[in-house]
Scaffold this motif. Structure first.
Motif, PDB file in Angstrom:
ATOM      1  N   ALA A   1       0.794  -1.248  -0.003  1.00  0.00           N
ATOM      2  CA  ALA A   1      -0.064  -0.162  -0.094  1.00  0.00           C
ATOM      3  C   ALA A   1       0.807   1.151   0.076  1.00  0.00           C
ATOM      4  CB  ALA A   1      -0.778   0.046   1.262  1.00  0.00           C
ATOM      5  N   ILE A   2       0.695   2.073  -0.959  1.00  0.00           N
ATOM      6  CA  ILE A   2       1.542   3.182  -1.056  1.00  0.00           C
ATOM      7  C   ILE A   2       0.799   4.667  -0.713  1.00  0.00           C
ATOM      8  CG2 ILE A   2       3.086   4.687  -2.709  1.00  0.00           C
ATOM      9  CD1 ILE A   2       4.172   1.521  -2.057  1.00  0.00           C
ATOM     10  N   ARG A   3       1.144   5.371   0.062  1.00  0.00           N
ATOM     11  CA  ARG A   3       0.353   6.540   0.629  1.00  0.00           C
ATOM     12  C   ARG A   3       1.097   7.756  -0.271  1.00  0.00           C
ATOM     13  NH1 ARG A   3      -0.261   7.201   6.353  1.00  0.00           N
ATOM     14  NH2 ARG A   3       1.729   7.670   6.531  1.00  0.00           N
ATOM     15  N   PHE A   4       0.105   8.453  -0.712  1.00  0.00           N
ATOM     16  CA  PHE A   4       0.527   9.933  -1.386  1.00  0.00           C
ATOM     17  C   PHE A   4      -0.069  10.956  -0.594  1.00  0.00           C
ATOM     18  CE2 PHE A   4       1.041   6.715  -4.523  1.00  0.00           C
ATOM     19  CZ  PHE A   4       1.960   7.412  -5.493  1.00  0.00           C
ATOM     20  N   VAL A   5       0.588  11.766  -0.024  1.00  0.00           N
ATOM     21  CA  VAL A   5       0.261  13.149   0.485  1.00  0.00           C
ATOM     22  C   VAL A   5       0.361  14.058  -0.505  1.00  0.00           C
ATOM     23  CG1 VAL A   5       0.615  14.455   2.480  1.00  0.00           C
ATOM     24  CG2 VAL A   5       0.937  12.336   2.918  1.00  0.00           C
TER      25      VAL A   5
END
Length: 181
Positions: free
Chosen positions: A85-89
């Motif tokens: 899972a890759i989180r982009f802020v």
């Protein structure tokens, strides 16, 4: 040989063969070979009717694309995967407060048009896997996670808008997955 295509949850579509998957069985991690797209529930997709959660979209909805303007949605596939899972802020100027971040599977192709594209590919813009964009600050790897995902399918591949990011819709025809050793 083990075929990950048979591991769809009984409530997910399409279902080649009904089979329950025990998420605790780590021997059965699913391959992301052939996958290029998937959005988590709640991801807002830009459509002719405004932003709509991906899970509300149905075939026939007109989705706004970067390359073709409006494109009719042909199919929506709902599935589960164990994937990074890759989180982009997202920067405030690119999105609203309610869309300040988005989590994508690591295999999701993201369209980038900045210095990273030039450094990574030598081109001004490029499609790059989300997991290749991790910088540890604004883009972070949350590790292997159980993800419920929706893949949007069109007559051809498109770049669509999801929570302010430009992402690939994936191939028009779902890829056949190969076995995992």
């Amino acid at each position: 040989m083990f075929d990950p295509a048979t591991l769809w949850d009984a409530h997910c579509e399409p279902v080649p063969q009904m089979m329950r998957y025990d998420w605790s069985d780590t021997r059965m991690l699913l391959s992301d070979v052939g996958l290029s797209s998937g959005c988590r529930p709640g991801t807002m997709i830009l459509t002719k009717d405004g932003e709509l959660p991906v899970e509300y979209l149905v075939p026939g909805d007109m989705v706004i694309t970067r390359d073709r303007g409006y494109a009719p949605l042909v199919r929506v596939e709902r599935f589960r995967r164990i994937a990074h899972a890759i989180r982009f802020v997202l920067p405030a100027e690119r999105t609203s407060a309610s869309h300040s971040q988005v989590v994508l599977p690591g295999f999701q192709q993201v369209y980038i048009r900045d210095d990273r594209a030039k450094v990574m590919t030598g081109k001004d813009s490029a499609m790059i896997r989300a997991d290749a964009l991790v910088d540890g600050e604004f883009i972070t790897d949350l590790g292997m996670t159980k993800l419920e995902l929706y893949a949007l399918r069109f007559a051809s591949e498109h770049v669509i808008y999801a929570n302010g990011l430009e992402i690939a819709s994936g191939p028009a025809k779902a890829a056949v997955l190969r076995g995992v050793a």
